[in-house]
Design a protein around this motif. Structure first.
Motif, PDB file in Angstrom:
ATOM      1  N   THR A 143      33.757  33.001  38.787  1.00  0.00           N
ATOM      2  CA  THR A 143      33.227  32.423  40.016  1.00  0.00           C
ATOM      3  C   THR A 143      31.925  33.082  40.411  1.00  0.00           C
ATOM      4  O   THR A 143      31.632  34.206  40.022  1.00  0.00           O
ATOM      5  N   ILE A 144      31.168  32.365  41.195  1.00  0.00           N
ATOM      6  CA  ILE A 144      29.972  32.923  41.819  1.00  0.00           C
ATOM      7  C   ILE A 144      30.290  33.129  43.284  1.00  0.00           C
ATOM      8  O   ILE A 144      30.843  32.250  43.941  1.00  0.00           O
ATOM      9  N   ASN A 145      29.967  34.308  43.803  1.00  0.00           N
ATOM     10  CA  ASN A 145      30.223  34.605  45.201  1.00  0.00           C
ATOM     11  C   ASN A 145      29.365  33.696  46.075  1.00  0.00           C
ATOM     12  O   ASN A 145      28.149  33.831  46.131  1.00  0.00           O
ATOM     13  N   ALA A 150      40.234  40.229  32.923  1.00  0.00           N
ATOM     14  CA  ALA A 150      40.636  38.959  33.545  1.00  0.00           C
ATOM     15  C   ALA A 150      39.495  37.955  33.617  1.00  0.00           C
ATOM     16  O   ALA A 150      39.730  36.768  33.850  1.00  0.00           O
ATOM     17  N   GLY A 151      38.254  38.403  33.428  1.00  0.00           N
ATOM     18  CA  GLY A 151      37.132  37.477  33.492  1.00  0.00           C
ATOM     19  C   GLY A 151      35.913  38.092  34.152  1.00  0.00           C
ATOM     20  O   GLY A 151      35.876  39.291  34.447  1.00  0.00           O
ATOM     21  N   THR A 152      34.910  37.271  34.410  1.00  0.00           N
ATOM     22  CA  THR A 152      33.635  37.705  34.966  1.00  0.00           C
ATOM     23  C   THR A 152      33.344  36.932  36.246  1.00  0.00           C
ATOM     24  O   THR A 152      33.497  35.711  36.286  1.00  0.00           O
ATOM     25  N   SER A 153      32.941  37.639  37.290  1.00  0.00           N
ATOM     26  CA  SER A 153      32.489  36.982  38.517  1.00  0.00           C
ATOM     27  C   SER A 153      31.069  37.433  38.812  1.00  0.00           C
ATOM     28  O   SER A 153      30.658  38.535  38.445  1.00  0.00           O
ATOM     29  N   SER A 168      38.170  47.099  28.202  1.00  0.00           N
ATOM     30  CA  SER A 168      37.547  46.699  26.935  1.00  0.00           C
ATOM     31  C   SER A 168      36.499  45.614  27.119  1.00  0.00           C
ATOM     32  O   SER A 168      35.574  45.488  26.304  1.00  0.00           O
ATOM     33  N   ALA A 169      36.610  44.838  28.184  1.00  0.00           N
ATOM     34  CA  ALA A 169      35.622  43.778  28.418  1.00  0.00           C
ATOM     35  C   ALA A 169      34.265  44.362  28.796  1.00  0.00           C
ATOM     36  O   ALA A 169      33.227  43.746  28.569  1.00  0.00           O
ATOM     37  N   LEU A 170      34.275  45.562  29.392  1.00  0.00           N
ATOM     38  CA  LEU A 170      33.030  46.168  29.872  1.00  0.00           C
ATOM     39  C   LEU A 170      32.217  46.765  28.720  1.00  0.00           C
ATOM     40  O   LEU A 170      30.987  46.683  28.719  1.00  0.00           O
TER      41      LEU A 170
END
Length: 520
Positions: free
Chosen positions: A2-4, A88-91, A364-366
């Motif tokens: 999502t985008i804030n 969990a994902g990217t915001s 691990s995503a970072l």
């Protein structure tokens, strides 16, 4: 993903979906060090403060030398995105709080002019520990530094301390409005440290040139201390592509960051401040305790993970902490050697804090790189290891895992002849690397190298330079890494730590609570 929606879109020129603008009504902050950390940390807290209360707290960002971020920000209406990354994902969020940006190295006179401007009420700094032009051995301003000497002679200053001092001097002459200088770097008591260096610069000026500004500092300038925390890796091409897909617009300078963020601040602002607590900042009289906790438990352990991981041939922190022996060493140094030296802040659950550190390192995503964390160790370790090591040594305990940290650092940055530390270690940078290479080239073995670095050259300060047994232990571990590999050195340090703990009775009434807990 999502985008804030509470923050504005990337560019006023893009057709991407519109969002309410959160726009400062003026500029009240000058920031020195327009790097990724500032843009993912202080800028986000300031955006939250303006979103809640409005106000004229826009930020002028001054990059030290590089034009890359400055040029990209101007091409993007001074906007960029912050990507919060987890498994969990990217915001995405877009702070939108910068009102200008420039390169201090190209226009040093602008730094002085902005500090003199009555509209600027706070100067914040993220110039890294190496940007304060002080001697780690003496903890005083390095008057032998060429840039500092030139700044003292006059002209547009180029050192950070020179810019602050000359800017405050100009402000004193222009009307002396109150102002606060807020360090956000990993230095113990960073506010007091910065103030001391600024005063030493002013006192070194010829004649009575500094009398007026020193009086001004006494009555109208504050130097609050603060502790900042968020893991912000380097931006990658992959992240740029992902952000472009999410935004529907190209962002040349997105900043990645972990979900965790913390800011503890001493509430001592001479000219007011934004409501940074809207973003979760903690205003506290215990900044020193937060700084101890973070610099030792997080940063000290992080350095160990980076050096051991690089020597093991892995490129990221999650990969390194996923190796059981490295995780064991990290837990051991944190619990047994760093924690006894920490005064835990009121209300902080230290066990929960430590557990969260391992979750953060395992993100691990970072993909935080070992070479990034392992760079600049000559300055970073000087802030992290001496006091915990001296505490242990003073109690008759050898801090084997802190010694392993230093051995890992030397093996990465100053490998002895015939030893190849690997590509990830070779990619680390350090202001002392050239000097260390000279010392390594003349060293007979690891013990000789460690004594040259720690005792003769006092790389980690004067007090640790008197601890010959510590230097010898570091050298032994350097030799073990060179001859038998890093796994053997880890096993050696862990075994010695366990043996040292078993020599003492865990029920000893003279043992500290932290030591007793560590033995359980």
């Amino acid at each position: 993903m999502t985008i804030n929606a509470d923050l504005r879109i990337l560019s006023r020129a893009t057709p991407a979906a519109t969002a309410p603008l959160v726009t400062p009504t003026g500029t009240g902050i000058l920031h020195l060090g327009l790097g990724s950390f500032h843009r993912a940390h202080q800028a986000m807290y300031t955006a939250a403060a303006i979103a809640q209360d409005g106000g004229d707290w826009g930020i002028i960002g001054a990059a030290s030398r590089s034009r890359t971020v400055v040029d990209a920000m101007h091409a993007q209406d001074l906007l960029y995105s912050v990507a919060t990354i987890s498994p969990a994902g990217t915001s995405l969020a877009i702070p939108g709080v910068h009102t200008d940006a420039f390169v201090a190295g190209d226009e040093p006179e602008r730094v002085v002019a902005h500090i003199a401007d009555a509209g600027i009420r706070i100067v914040t700094l993220t110039v890294t520990e190496n940007g304060y032009s002080y001697s780690p051995a003496t903890e005083h301003l390095d008057l032998d530094d060429e840039t500092v000497r030139a700044d003292l002679q006059g002209g547009a200053p180029r050192s950070t301390i020179g810019q602050l001092a000359r800017g405050l001097q100009a402000r004193a002459r222009a009307g002396a409005e109150p102002i606060s200088i807020l360090s956000c770097d990993n230095l113990a008591a960073n506010g007091k440290h910065t103030e001391k260096l600024v005063r030493e610069f002013l006192q070194a000026l010829p004649g009575g040139e500094a009398s007026d500004v020193l009086d001004y500092l006494d009555r109208a300038v504050t130097f609050p201390s603060s502790m900042v925390d968020r893991i912000v890796p380097s931006t990658t091409a992959r992240l740029r592509d992902e952000v472009t897909g999410l935004l529907g617009a190209v962002d040349a300078i997105p900043v990645p960051g972990e979900p965790f963020t913390m800011w503890a601040i001493e509430d001592a602002f001479a000219g007011g401040r934004p409501a940074w607590e809207a973003g979760g900042a903690v205003f506290t009289s215990e900044v020193a305790r937060y700084e101890q906790m973070k610099v030792r438990l997080l940063n000290g352990t992080h350095s160990l993970i980076a050096y051991l991981g690089a020597l093991r041939g892995v490129g990221t922190i999650p990969e390194a902490i996923g190796i059981d022996r490295i995780a064991d060493a990290a837990r051991g140094v944190m619990r047994n050697e760093y924690e006894p030296s920490v005064d835990v802040p009121t209300g902080v659950d230290i066990r929960a804090y430590e557990a969260e550190l391992f979750e953060r390192w395992g993100n691990s995503a970072l993909g935080h790189q070992t070479r990034q964390v392992g760079s600049d160790g000559s300055v970073k370790l000087r802030q992290r290891i001496p006091e915990p090591a001296l505490l242990a040594l003073g109690q008759g305990r050898m801090p084997h895992l802190i010694a392993l940290t230093v051995a890992g650092y030397l093996s990465c940055h100053a490998p002895l002849g015939g030893f190849d530390p690997g590509v990830h270690a070779a990619a680390m940078t350090d202001p002392a690397r050239e000097r260390l290479a000279v010392l390594a080239s003349g060293a007979r073995d690891g013990v000789d190298l460690a004594r040259r670095v720690i005792i003769d050259h006092r790389l980690f300060g004067s007090e640790l330079a008197h601890q010959d047994a510590f230097a010898a232990r570091v050298g032994e571990l350097v030799d073990t890494i060179r001859r038998s590999g890093v796994d053997a050195a880890i096993a050696d340090a862990l075994s010695a730590t366990e043996e040292g703990m078993l020599e003492n009775d865990p029920t000893d009434p003279n043992a500290t609570n932290a030591t007793k807990e560590a033995r359980r």
